[in-house]
Enzyme design. Structure first.
Site, PDB file in Angstrom:
ATOM      1  N   ASP A 187      -1.435  -0.879   1.123  1.00 15.76           N
ATOM      2  CA  ASP A 187      -2.229  -1.581   0.123  1.00 15.76           C
ATOM      3  C   ASP A 187      -1.301  -2.173  -0.904  1.00 15.76           C
ATOM      4  O   ASP A 187      -0.831  -1.393  -1.562  1.00 15.76           O
ATOM      5  CB  ASP A 187      -3.543  -0.836  -0.397  1.00 15.76           C
ATOM      6  CG  ASP A 187      -4.369  -1.698  -1.182  1.00 15.76           C
ATOM      7  OD1 ASP A 187      -3.648  -2.463  -1.975  1.00 15.76           O
ATOM      8  OD2 ASP A 187      -5.610  -1.628  -1.145  1.00 15.76           O
ATOM      9  N   SER A 234     -11.569  -5.235  -2.957  1.00 14.63           N
ATOM     10  CA  SER A 234     -11.087  -4.676  -4.237  1.00 14.63           C
ATOM     11  C   SER A 234     -12.103  -3.912  -5.197  1.00 14.63           C
ATOM     12  O   SER A 234     -12.741  -3.011  -4.611  1.00 14.63           O
ATOM     13  CB  SER A 234     -10.099  -5.904  -5.106  1.00 14.63           C
ATOM     14  OG  SER A 234      -9.366  -5.266  -5.855  1.00 14.63           O
ATOM     15  N   HIS A 245      -3.294  -6.704   0.117  1.00 18.19           N
ATOM     16  CA  HIS A 245      -4.599  -6.549  -0.542  1.00 18.19           C
ATOM     17  C   HIS A 245      -5.598  -7.508  -0.381  1.00 18.19           C
ATOM     18  O   HIS A 245      -5.259  -8.646  -0.746  1.00 18.19           O
ATOM     19  CB  HIS A 245      -4.310  -6.074  -2.087  1.00 18.19           C
ATOM     20  CG  HIS A 245      -5.323  -5.530  -2.979  1.00 18.19           C
ATOM     21  ND1 HIS A 245      -5.710  -4.188  -2.555  1.00 18.19           N
ATOM     22  CD2 HIS A 245      -6.170  -6.164  -3.803  1.00 18.19           C
ATOM     23  CE1 HIS A 245      -6.774  -4.035  -3.558  1.00 18.19           C
ATOM     24  NE2 HIS A 245      -7.104  -5.123  -4.191  1.00 18.19           N
TER      25      HIS A 245
END
Ligand SMILES: *[C@@H]1O[C@H](CO)[C@@H](O)[C@H](O)[C@H]1NC(C)=O
Ligand SMILES: *[C@@H]1O[C@H](CO)[C@@H](O)[C@H](O)[C@H]1NC(C)=O
Ligand SMILES: *[C@@H]1O[C@H](CO)[C@@H](O)[C@H](O)[C@H]1NC(C)=O
Ligand SMILES: *[C@@H]1O[C@H](CO)[C@@H](O)[C@H](O)[C@H]1NC(C)=O
Ligand SMILES: *[C@@H]1O[C@H](CO)[C@@H](O)[C@H](O)[C@H]1NC(C)=O
Ligand SMILES: *[C@@H]1O[C@H](CO)[C@@H](O)[C@H](O)[C@H]1NC(C)=O
Ligand SMILES: *[C@@H]1O[C@H](CO)[C@@H](O)[C@H](O)[C@H]1NC(C)=O
Length: 403
Positions: free
Chosen positions: A280, A184, A346
């Site tokens: 995502d 991330s 994600h």
């Protein structure tokens, strides 16, 4: 941006689980995960390598052994960004895990950081380092002046270079294999810092970067493009990042745009692996916000895809197509690795269920762990993109960060 649920609750259960495992097993090296104590950077305050709240930078270090003794993995965790005075103040106030080291004791090393040889066969015995993310700028900021009114410190870049410097003296300078990785905001940090990191470990034979869920796209054609640009521009300006962004990008466009990997990746020389879903969940749910007036049920739709209206579903599919188009634009450098699946998820690298388990996402029958190992050690080229599916897959694996 980025509403992370801190992992403290999970940590308690993991501690309990590890106690049970420790009691019931005599073999120490096969634990699924391990708790690793924090090390505060020495002379951090003198070096100015401090978190948003002024507390010293810190990292968690598990020593390598056996044939991993000279191999090092540096992990950069995620947690969104703060790009304005108020959002950074709020981060210090409400997210101490992402803005301070004051109350941090241990970190759980699982998945790609796991010490379990069966489930993490390529990296279980490497030197493994988890650098605490407490700057809100993807380890990129460096503003010398501290505003006395807010006491906010913007020093992400100094945290990164000072921690690496300390690790060099702990053996990193003699490393033969090195990997910089993260998820991330940490996956973005991996991309942004990849070549700079390569230069800090000149003696290593092999240095490669693996970005998990860090390929945040601008998607100019999709809703909220201006919002996405504003978010990154604010981070870049607030944390004084422009000077660290490659001239090859800033000479062509505004510095804020040079935080989008699509404008940088073509110029990265160090081998780079991009792991991401083209559906995502964070980018669709948080970044792709159509105006509420146009899309009253958007939040519900992104929480439960089966409730989306056809136009909403079309936006999600458009995101997917734009993601794949954007990816094509980053060039064809043969040292690149790709693992792009279609799970509505994600982050893949810090949960074993996603990284390497019977249920984890596979492309060409490879789990993420196998794909990264094959690519890192040149066992095969790995350029895997799932193009068959045109609907976000419901890969129910591990517990998610987003609701
Ligand atoms: C190590 O990983 C293997 C494979 O995932 C698993 O079967 C085993 O239980 C793990 N060891 C421990 C102690 O958790
Ligand atoms: C980690 O910290 C705890 C608490 O301070 C301490 O009891 C333990 O010995 C430390 N573990 C290691 C491996 O240093
Ligand atoms: C640390 O923990 C103490 C005691 O629980 C609490 O009072 C303090 O606010 C915490 N500080 C941070 C930065 O989380
Ligand atoms: C979203 O879902 C909630 C709970 O299911 C419902 O009460 C609400 O009306 C929904 N909102 C819209 C705009 O559909
Ligand atoms: C998603 O929505 C469908 C249709 O409204 C419903 O049947 C299902 O239970 C929902 N799933 C979750 C996880 O809420
Ligand atoms: C994956 O494995 C299955 C069963 O072993 C095999 O039938 C299939 O051909 C494999 N697919 C690929 C792409 O290698
Ligand atoms: C892997 O391949 C790259 C270039 O393709 C080369 O530079 C590197 O030395 C190779 N590493 C190994 C361990 O074979």
């Amino acid at each position: 941006m980025g509403i992370y649920i801190p992992t403290t609750m999970a940590d308690h259960w993991l501690k309990l689980l590890i106690c049970v495992i420790a009691l019931s097993s005599t073999k120490v090296n096969v634990r699924a995960s391990e708790m690793v104590n924090i090390t505060l950077l020495s002379n951090a305050v003198e070096k100015g390598a401090v978190c948003l709240d002024g507390s010293p930078a810190g990292y968690h270090y598990a020593k390598g052994y056996g044939d991993g003794a000279n191999s090092w993995m540096i992990y950069l965790p995620g947690g969104g960004w703060c790009g304005r005075k108020q959002s950074c103040i709020d981060r210090v106030k409400y997210s101490p895990m992402l803005s301070s080291t004051k109350n941090i004791t241990q970190e759980n090393f699982g998945a790609i950081l796991s010490p379990n040889k069966t489930s993490n066969p390529d990296f279980y015995n490497w030197n493994r380092v988890f650098i605490r993310y407490c700057d809100g700028s993807s380890f990129m900021g460096d503003v010398k002046k501290v505003d006395p009114e807010t006491n906010l410190h913007k020093r992400g870049s100094r945290i990164f270079t000072s921690v690496i410097d300390e690790l060099l003296s702990k053996g990193l300078k003699d490393a033969k294999n090195v990997m910089l990785t993260g998820n991330s905001a940490g996956g973005l940090a991996t991309i942004l810092n990849c070549d700079r990191f390569r230069a800090l470990v000149p003696n290593a034979n092999m240095v490669k970067c693996v970005s998990d869920s860090g390929f945040f796209i601008h998607a100019k054609n999709l809703p909220n493009a201006a919002g996405r640009e504003r978010t990154f521009s604010r981070v870049v300006h607030f944390h004084g990042i422009s000077k660290f962004l490659p001239k090859s990008c800033t000479s062509r466009m505004k510095p804020g745009l040079c935080f989008f990997p699509e404008n940088l990746v073509a110029h990265i020389k160090t081998p780079l692996f991009l792991l991401n879903s083209d559906f995502d969940k964070f980018q669709i749910q948080v970044n792709l916000k159509p105006h509420p007036v146009d899309n009253p049920g958007w939040v519900n739709c992104t929480r439960n895809i089966t409730t989306c209206t056809p136009p909403q579903l079309q936006i999600i599919k458009d995101f997917r197509n734009t993601f794949l188009e954007t990816l094509k634009g980053v060039g064809n450098n043969p040292s690149r690795g790709l693992f792009i699946n279609s799970c509505y998820i994600h982050d893949f690298l810090y949960l074993m269920g996603r990284y390497n388990s019977p249920d984890s996402p596979k492309l060409h029958n490879k789990t993420i762990a196998q794909a990264i190992g094959d690519w890192y050690f040149n066992r095969s080229s790995v350029r895997l993109i799932d193009t068959k599916i045109d609907y976000p897959l419901d890969c129910k694996i591990g517990s998610g960060n987003f609701v």
